[in-house]
Design a protein around this motif. Structure first.
Motif, short mmCIF file in Angstrom:
data_model
loop_
_atom_site.label_atom_id
_atom_site.label_comp_id
_atom_site.label_asym_id
_atom_site.label_seq_id
_atom_site.Cartn_x
_atom_site.Cartn_y
_atom_site.Cartn_z
N GLY A 145 0.83 -1.21 0.00
CA GLY A 145 0.00 0.00 0.00
C GLY A 145 0.86 1.26 0.00
O GLY A 145 0.60 2.21 -0.74
N ASP A 157 -3.16 -4.01 -6.10
CA ASP A 157 -2.40 -4.24 -4.88
C ASP A 157 -2.96 -5.45 -4.10
O ASP A 157 -4.15 -5.50 -3.81
N ARG A 166 -7.68 -2.45 11.94
CA ARG A 166 -7.92 -3.63 11.10
C ARG A 166 -8.08 -4.87 11.97
O ARG A 166 -7.28 -5.12 12.87
MG MG Z 1 -2.17 -3.09 2.00
#
Ligand code: MG
Ligand code: UP5
Length: 196
Positions: free
Chosen positions: A20, A94, A139
């Motif tokens: 990322g 990605d 996350r």
């Molecule tokens: Mg990522």
């Protein structure tokens, strides 16, 4: 968009390798649209009324690969939307494909990729980065238990995808153990050599 006249670059690397981070740099300096399979799945998981919300959440928490139909549909829709709204056709994807079935289905039915950037990094470094990010990322898979499972799935399920692209001479390997700037200068070299 089958056989779209576009250029498609994929990016693979263990969890936390910096996919990322480097995509943000590339997007800034080269004319590519960045789509993250993980981000698309997380957005779909949060979308009210999504029939896949619970399924996605449980796969991501366990570090497992969500069934390819879901991920490919999200990617294909996102690409079509970008193409119809902006006319742009150069995509940087990605964190995908990370299982052989997805890889072949996508290459055959959506678009063939130009090359795959593979970020190598030791598990110790990846673990440090992910635990640190987990302090603020929110996350559900940035915890030690999920991270271990993600490492396992990467080795068993995703690494064979890299080998398959390697056999076609499509892998560009980058050492992502280094600083973000040093990694990016290697990335730039790959893009500049490919005249992108
Ligand atoms: Mg990522
Ligand atoms: N950082 C980055 N580079 C650094 C460097 N060179 N030096 C020092 N620090 C560095 O970076 C991670 C952290 O490290 C950040 O804090 C960053 O500042 C620092 P990041 O750029 O976020 O790394 P990235 O490789 O993108 O890590 P990510 O955790 O996003 O990788 P994953 O591959 O685990 O996550 P993804 O979102 O792709 O997938 C999540 C889950 O979705 C999967 O486990 C799976 O369950 C599901 N999924 C599917 O089912 N199918 C798919 O096709 C894709 C995903």
């Amino acid at each position: 968009i089958r056989k779209a006249q576009g250029k498609l670059i994929k990016r693979l690397g263990g969890p936390g390798a910096g996919k990322g981070t480097q995509c943000s740099n590339i997007k800034r300096d080269y004319d590519f649209v960045h789509l993250s399979a993980g981000d698309l799945l997380r957005d779909e998981q949060k979308r009210e009324g999504s029939q896949y919300g619970e399924l996605i959440q449980s796969y991501i928490r366990d570090g497992l690969i969500v069934p390819m139909e879901v991920t490919i549909a999200l990617l294909e829709n996102a690409m079509k939307e970008v193409i119809s709204e902006t006319g742009k056709k150069r995509f940087l994807i990605d964190g995908f494909p990370r299982k052989m079935d997805q890889a072949s289905r996508f290459e055959e039915t959506v678009v063939e990729s130009k090359f795959v950037l593979y970020f190598t990094c030791s598990e110790e470094t990846l673990l440090d980065r992910l635990l640190k990010r987990g302090e603020s990322s929110g996350r559900i898979d940035d915890n030690i238990e999920s991270i271990r499972k993600r490492f396992q799935v990467f080795k068993e399920t995703s690494y064979p995808v890299i080998e398959a692209f390697e056999a076609k001479n499509k892998v560009r390997q980058i050492n992502s153990e280094q600083s973000i700037e040093a990694v990016y200068s290697e990335v730039k070299r790959v893009f500049d050599e490919a005249l992108l």
